[in-house]
Design an enzyme around this catalytic site. Structure first.
Site, PDB file in Angstrom:
ATOM      1  N   TRP A 341      -4.296 -14.583  13.054  1.00  0.00           N
ATOM      2  CA  TRP A 341      -2.967 -13.978  13.248  1.00  0.00           C
ATOM      3  C   TRP A 341      -3.096 -12.513  13.646  1.00  0.00           C
ATOM      4  O   TRP A 341      -2.154 -11.895  14.098  1.00  0.00           O
ATOM      5  CB  TRP A 341      -2.117 -14.123  11.978  1.00  0.00           C
ATOM      6  CG  TRP A 341      -2.584 -13.277  10.809  1.00  0.00           C
ATOM      7  CD1 TRP A 341      -3.851 -13.200  10.308  1.00  0.00           C
ATOM      8  CD2 TRP A 341      -1.797 -12.386  10.011  1.00  0.00           C
ATOM      9  NE1 TRP A 341      -3.907 -12.338   9.244  1.00  0.00           N
ATOM     10  CE2 TRP A 341      -2.661 -11.817   9.032  1.00  0.00           C
ATOM     11  CE3 TRP A 341      -0.466 -12.009  10.006  1.00  0.00           C
ATOM     12  CZ2 TRP A 341      -2.222 -10.901   8.073  1.00  0.00           C
ATOM     13  CZ3 TRP A 341      -0.031 -11.097   9.055  1.00  0.00           C
ATOM     14  CH2 TRP A 341      -0.896 -10.550   8.110  1.00  0.00           C
ATOM     15  N   ASP A 342      -4.313 -11.966  13.503  1.00  0.00           N
ATOM     16  CA  ASP A 342      -4.600 -10.589  13.902  1.00  0.00           C
ATOM     17  C   ASP A 342      -4.167 -10.359  15.355  1.00  0.00           C
ATOM     18  O   ASP A 342      -3.719  -9.274  15.716  1.00  0.00           O
ATOM     19  CB  ASP A 342      -6.108 -10.303  13.830  1.00  0.00           C
ATOM     20  CG  ASP A 342      -6.772 -10.734  12.540  1.00  0.00           C
ATOM     21  OD1 ASP A 342      -6.219 -11.601  11.852  1.00  0.00           O
ATOM     22  OD2 ASP A 342      -7.859 -10.234  12.241  1.00  0.00           O
ATOM     23  N   GLU A 469      -4.806 -12.487   0.556  1.00  0.00           N
ATOM     24  CA  GLU A 469      -5.595 -13.702   0.298  1.00  0.00           C
ATOM     25  C   GLU A 469      -6.203 -13.745  -1.097  1.00  0.00           C
ATOM     26  O   GLU A 469      -7.056 -14.574  -1.373  1.00  0.00           O
ATOM     27  CB  GLU A 469      -6.685 -13.847   1.374  1.00  0.00           C
ATOM     28  CG  GLU A 469      -6.105 -14.095   2.753  1.00  0.00           C
ATOM     29  CD  GLU A 469      -7.160 -14.253   3.836  1.00  0.00           C
ATOM     30  OE1 GLU A 469      -8.316 -13.875   3.579  1.00  0.00           O
ATOM     31  OE2 GLU A 469      -6.814 -14.731   4.931  1.00  0.00           O
ATOM     32  N   LYS A 579      -5.668  -7.762  -1.861  1.00  0.00           N
ATOM     33  CA  LYS A 579      -6.694  -7.598  -0.823  1.00  0.00           C
ATOM     34  C   LYS A 579      -6.192  -6.737   0.334  1.00  0.00           C
ATOM     35  O   LYS A 579      -6.902  -5.906   0.875  1.00  0.00           O
ATOM     36  CB  LYS A 579      -7.081  -8.984  -0.308  1.00  0.00           C
ATOM     37  CG  LYS A 579      -8.132  -8.957   0.785  1.00  0.00           C
ATOM     38  CD  LYS A 579      -8.478 -10.351   1.273  1.00  0.00           C
ATOM     39  CE  LYS A 579      -9.551 -10.304   2.355  1.00  0.00           C
ATOM     40  NZ  LYS A 579      -9.817 -11.590   2.973  1.00  0.00           N
ATOM     41  N   GLN A 580      -4.957  -6.964   0.747  1.00  0.00           N
ATOM     42  CA  GLN A 580      -4.418  -6.297   1.947  1.00  0.00           C
ATOM     43  C   GLN A 580      -2.894  -6.358   1.870  1.00  0.00           C
ATOM     44  O   GLN A 580      -2.351  -7.163   1.109  1.00  0.00           O
ATOM     45  CB  GLN A 580      -4.916  -7.004   3.202  1.00  0.00           C
ATOM     46  CG  GLN A 580      -4.369  -8.401   3.381  1.00  0.00           C
ATOM     47  CD  GLN A 580      -5.205  -9.219   4.347  1.00  0.00           C
ATOM     48  OE1 GLN A 580      -6.104  -9.938   3.919  1.00  0.00           O
ATOM     49  NE2 GLN A 580      -4.904  -9.132   5.624  1.00  0.00           N
TER      50      GLN A 580
HETATM   51  C1  BGC Z   1      -8.073 -11.224   6.365  1.00  0.00           C
HETATM   52  C2  BGC Z   1      -7.142 -11.987   7.286  1.00  0.00           C
HETATM   53  C3  BGC Z   1      -7.646 -11.854   8.700  1.00  0.00           C
HETATM   54  C4  BGC Z   1      -9.094 -12.282   8.803  1.00  0.00           C
HETATM   55  C5  BGC Z   1      -9.672 -12.020  10.180  1.00  0.00           C
HETATM   56  C6  BGC Z   1      -9.474 -11.741   6.536  1.00  0.00           C
HETATM   57  O1  BGC Z   1     -10.350 -11.010   5.721  1.00  0.00           O
HETATM   58  O2  BGC Z   1      -7.692 -11.405   5.041  1.00  0.00           O
HETATM   59  O3  BGC Z   1      -5.844 -11.460   7.198  1.00  0.00           O
HETATM   60  O4  BGC Z   1      -6.859 -12.651   9.527  1.00  0.00           O
HETATM   61  O5  BGC Z   1      -9.874 -11.550   7.892  1.00  0.00           O
HETATM   62  O6  BGC Z   1      -9.635 -10.661  10.488  1.00  0.00           O
END
Ligand code: BGC
Length: 749
Positions: A341-342, A469, A579-580
C-alpha cells in the site's frame, strides 16, 4: 526512539562518498551504491568478488520465481500464489589473476580505497591500490533512458607489478537467491550472448561486447551458465577495459534467441560508456532542474534528501504501467520485490506533484490487476475486489496470513489514491474510463466484509489488522472503518454525479450494480463506527486499545531492535506499543477533516507509544510535529526519513534500500515544513523554515504549472512558470497565481 546513526559516508550535497574501506558496513554499502532505472537494478557488489558476506544482486522489474515448496494450506483464503523477484545474472562478473593466481580482495592489503556515487550522472566509481603492486578502478552505469543498456569500465595501472595478468569478464547465471543457487535454466547461448529462463517461463537475455586499449590474447568460454571472455596481457601500462551489456526481458518468455540476438547486436553498435554518461547527464539535469530540493544550512539533510530524489527516479518514473514500486525497489531480496500500500499512500503523492503520468501509471497497475483482486475477494468470501498486501503481478503474495487476510489498507489505498489523483489533476477521463470500475469493486468489498453489531447500531470491520501491525485481529480499527466508509461514499458520489455518462453506464451494466446495493452501502456508511471520545477528542485506535497493558517504549534496550528478530512473535501483539501511525495515518490522509486541537491531542497520546519499527513512520510524525509547532521533533524525525539508509538507522539497510520510505522523505519535507495539503477543497501551502536552516526550496507540479517554492524565515517566494489554473490557499488567503514571482510573508505555525 531507538534509532542510532551508523554514519560512515562522507557528507557531500551531490554524491555518496565512502573514503577508506568500511568492512563492517560492506553489505550496507552494496545497498547504498545500488543503481537502477525502473527496468533493472544492480546492487553495489564487488565486480571482482568479495570473500566475505555479500549479496550479488541484479533484479528485473517483474521477473519472478515461485517458491518450490508451496503447499496449499488447509485453510481457505491463505494465498498459494506466492512469488518473489528473482536474482538474475551477474552482469559485472569479473575475475583477475596475477600470473596464475586468483586475485582476492583483502582489506588488509589494500589502500586508498574510495567509492563514489554521483547523483548528477548515476555513475558509480570504486578504486583502490593493492599493496604496492597495482591500482584498480571499477566504474558502472545503467542507462536512464535506454533501459536495456549497462556499462562497466575497469582500469588497471601497474605500480611494482609488471607481469602477466589474466582478466576474465562476462555474465554469470549461477547467481544465488536467498543464498541458494540454481534458479536459472540456460536455454541457448552463443559467444557473448546467453538466454536464461525462470521456472515461471519468463526469460532474460544478456549480451556483451568488450573494448580494450592494449593488445590482448583472448579466448571465449562458456561454462555452467557463465559466459566469459578471458584476456591475457602484460601489465606494463594502464589497461582500460570497456564492457557494454544489453539485458532484455520477456515476461511471457516467448522471444526467440535469434530475435533477441539481432536486437542486441543493433543496440550494441552505438552503445558506449561515454554515450550513456552523456545521456544520463542530460536526464539527471532535466530531472533535478524540475525536482531538486535545496536545503541551505543543513548539509546532512541536503545530501539525504538528494539521495532520496536520486533513488526515487531510479526506481520509478512511470515508464510502464506494468511496473510498480517495491518496498525495497530493485535493491535487494528482502520483501521479495513486492509492492505494498506504500505505492498509493507514500509514493503516489510524490509523483502526483512531480510527474502525474507516473502517478496515473501506478493507478493503471491496479486497474490492470483488478481481475486478480476480484479473485482474491472471493477467496476471502467477499464480493468486489481486494487488493493484495504484497505483490509483483497483482496476485496476493504475502505468506503471513494475518497480514494478507486481515489488512485492507491496500484496497482502501487504491480508492483513496483515485480520489486524491482526481482531486489534484481533474483527470475525469481516467475516473470514468478506469477509476469507477475499481471504485465499485472496492466499495463492494468493503460492504461485504463489514458487519453490524448485534443491535444493528454499529457497522464496521471485525477481525482486522490496521496499519499498526502490532495489533492483530482487532475489532473496529478506526483507520479501517474510516477508510472503508470513505471508499464506499466516494464510489456513491461518483455514481451520483456521472451515472448518465456512457462509460459509467457501461460499468454499471457490466458489473450489475443496483440501486439497492447503493442503499445498503449508504446505511453502512451512516452506521460506520469510529471509536472516538468527544470529551478528550481522542480516537481509539481500535475498540479496547485504551485498556491494553502499557509498555514504556523507552525501557526497551536498543539491542532489542528490530523487534521482529528479537522478541517472540506473539509478545509484540499484547500491549499498547505501536509500530507505525494508525490514527495519525488517517489524520494525515484526511488532514482537513480534523481541527488542530484534535490533531494535537491524538499526536500527544499516540506518538509516545510509537517505536517507528516501520521506516514509513518517522516522516508522518514529522509532518504532524511541524503542523503542531514541535519544530525540534519535526526536524529529528525528518533526519531519520532522509538518512534512514545512509546512516543505517533501522540496522537493516544491508537487505536493500527502504525505497518507499525514501518517497516518504519527499512527502515529509513538502507536507511537513512546506505545509502542503492536498485533501481539502483547495490545494494549500503553509510553509515555515526550521530554525537550523537558512532556507529551502522545492517544486510542486500542479495543474500543468510548476511552482517553485522558496522559503526563508520571513519570506515565501513562489516562482511560477505559467498561470496556475486553480486557486491555491496560502496560509489563510486564496491566491490566483500568475506566471512569475509572488512574495508572501511567512506566517508562524
Ligand atoms: C509496514 C507496512 C509496509 C511494509 C512495506 C511494513 O513494515 O508495516 O506498512 O507496507 O513494511 O514497506
Amino acid at each position: 526512539m531507538a534509532k542510532v546513526a551508523q554514519r560512515y559516508i562522507e557528507i557531500d550535497p551531490w554524491k555518496l562518498r565512502e573514503v577508506g574501506f568500511h568492512e563492517k558496513q560492506a553489505v550496507v554499502s552494496e545497498s547504498l551504491f545500488s543503481l537502477s532505472n525502473e527496468y533493472m537494478g544492480v546492487r553495489g557488489f564487488f565486480d571482482e568478488g568479495y570473500p566475505k558476506e555479500t549479496l550479488i544482486g541484479t533484479y528485473f522489474n517483474g521477473i519472478y520465481e515461485i517458491p518450490k515448496d508451496i503447499r496449499r494450506s488447509h485453510y481457505k483464503g491463505i494465498s498459494d500464489k506466492l512469488h518473489y523477484m528473482v536474482n538474475a545474472a551477474n552482469i559485472f562478473y569479473t575475475r583477475l589473476y596475477l600470473g596464475n593466481e586468483l586475485y582476492v580482495f583483502d582489506p588488509k592489503k589494500i589502500s586508498h580505497y574510495e567509492r563514489t556515487l554521483d547523483f548528477k550522472t548515476g555513475e558509480s566509481v570504486r578504486s583502490y591500490q593493492y599493496e604496492n603492486l597495482f591500482s584498480i578502478s571499477f566504474k558502472r552505469l545503467l542507462n536512464m533512458t535506454n533501459y536495456a543498456l549497462a556499462h562497466q569500465v575497469i582500469t588497471i595501472k601497474p605500480l611494482d607489478y609488471h607481469g602477466p595478468v589474466t582478466l576474465q569478464i562476462g555474465l554469470d547465471f549461477n547467481t544465488k537467491h536467498w543464498g541458494n543457487p540454481g534458479f536459472w535454466e540456460v536455454s541457448d547461448h552463443k559467444d557473448y550472448a546467453i538466454l536464461g529462463h525462470t521456472t515461471t517461463h519468463q526469460s532474460v537475455f544478456e549480451m556483451f561486447q568488450i573494448h580494450v586499449n592494449v593488445p590482448v590474447v583472448s579466448k571465449h568460454t562458456y561454462d555452467q551458465k557463465c559466459q566469459t571472455e578471458i584476456m591475457i596481457f602484460d601489465l606494463n601500462q594502464e589497461v582500460i577495459i570497456h564492457k557494454d551489456i544489453v539485458s532484455f526481458i520477456d515476461k511471457a518468455g516467448e522471444t526467440s534467441f535469434d530475435s533477441y540476438l539481432n536486437q542486441a547486436q543493433e543496440l550494441l553498435k552505438s552503445a558506449s560508456y561515454k554515450e550513456t554518461l552523456n545521456q544520463n547527464q542530460l536526464f539527471y539535469q532535466t530531472y533535478f532542474d524540475h525536482n531538486d530540493i535545496k536545503i541551505e544550512g543543513d548539509l546532512a539533510n541536503q545530501q539525504g534528501i538528494r539521495y532520496c530524489l536520486f533513488q526515487l527516479v531510479n526506481t520509478y518514473q512511470g515508464v510502464s504501467e506494468k511496473n510498480n514500486i517495491g518496498a525495497k525497489g530493485l535493491t535487494g531480496e528482502a520483501y521479495s520485490g513486492h509492492a505494498f500500500w506504500d505505492s498509493e499512500t507514500y509514493c503516489l503523492p510524490v509523483y502526483l506533484f512531480s510527474n502525474p503520468k507516473a502517478a496515473k501509471n501506478l493507478l493503471m497497475f491496479r486497474y490492470n490487476t483488478l481481475e486478480q483482486a476480484r479473485k482474491r475477494a472471493k477467496e476471502l468470501d467477499c464480493k468486489g475486489a481486494c487488493y493484495p498486501i504484497a505483490t509483483l503481478n497483482g496476485d496476493e503474495a504475502c505468506d503471513l496470513w494475518q497480514h494478507a487476510s486481515l489488512q485492507f489498507q491496500p484496497t482502501s489505498a487504491v480508492a483513496y489514491a483515485i480520489w486524491h489523483y482526481i482531486k489534484n489533476t481533474k483527470d475525469v477521463d481516467f475516473l470514468l474510463d478506469f477509476g469507477f470500475e475499481m471504485l465499485v469493486e472496492i466499495a463492494r468489498f468493503f460492504s461485504s466484509r463489514g458487519q453490524y453489531n448485534q443491535d444493528q447500531t454499529k457497522f464496521g470491520y471485525y477481525g482486522v489488522m490496521g496499519p499498526d501491525e502490532f495489533q492483530m485481529m482487532v475489532n473496529h480499527n478506526a483507520y479501517t472503518n474510516l477508510l472503508g466508509k470513505e471508499s464506499m461514499s466516494y464510489m456513491i458520489e461518483v455514481f451520483n454525479k456521472y451515472q448518465e455518462d456512457r462509460r459509467v453506464k457501461h460499468v454499471i451494466e457490466k458489473l450489475g450494480l443496483h440501486i439497492e446495493e447503493i442503499e445498503v452501502m449508504k446505511d453502512q456508511c451512516e452506521k460506520m463506527y469510529i471509536p472516538y471520545d468527544e470529551h478528550t477528542k481522542i480516537y481509539e485506535q481500535h475498540e479496547g486499545f485504551h485498556d491494553l497493558p502499557h509498555i514504556d517504549i523507552h525501557s526497551i534496550p536498543v539491542t532489542d531492535f528490530p523487534l521482529y528478530s528479537h522478541w517472540s512473535y506473539d509478545r509484540i501483539y499484547r500491549n499498547d506499543m505501536i509500530k507505525q501511525p494508525d490514527v495519525l495515518m488517517f489524520m494525515f490522509l484526511y488532514n482537513s477533516h480534523f481541527d488542530l486541537e484534535t490533531k494535537k491531542v491524538n499526536y500527544d497520546y499516540y506518538e509516545p507509544k510509537t517505536i517507528h519499527e516501520s521506516s514509513l513512520s518517522p516522516s508522518i510524525h514529522s509532518i504532524f510535529a511541524a503542523e503542531l509547532g514541535y519544530t525540534k521533533q519535526a526536524l529529528d524525525f525528518f533526519g531519520f526519513a532522509t538518512r534512514m539508509d545512509i546512516d543505517d538507522y533501522n540496522r537493516n539497510t544491508k537487505e536493500g534500500l527502504h525505497l518507499t520510505s525514501i518517497a516518504a522523505a519527499w512527502v515529509n519535507i513538502v507536507y511537513g515544513f512546506g505545509g502542503l495539503r492536498s485533501d481539502g477543497e483547495m490545494l494549500k501551502l503553509s510553509p515555515m523554515c526550521p530554525n537550523n536552516w537558512s532556507s529551502y526550496e522545492f517544486t510542486i507540479h500542479y495543474m500543468d504549472s510548476n511552482i517553485r517554492v522558496h522559503v526563508t524565515k520571513d519570506e515565501l517566494t513562489l516562482n511560477v512558470d505559467q498561470k496556475v489554473k486553480e486557486a491555491i490557499l496560502i496560509y489563510d488567503k486564496v491566491y490566483h497565481l500568475e506566471k512569475g514571482i509572488t512574495k508572501i510573508h511567512v506566517m508562524e505555525h
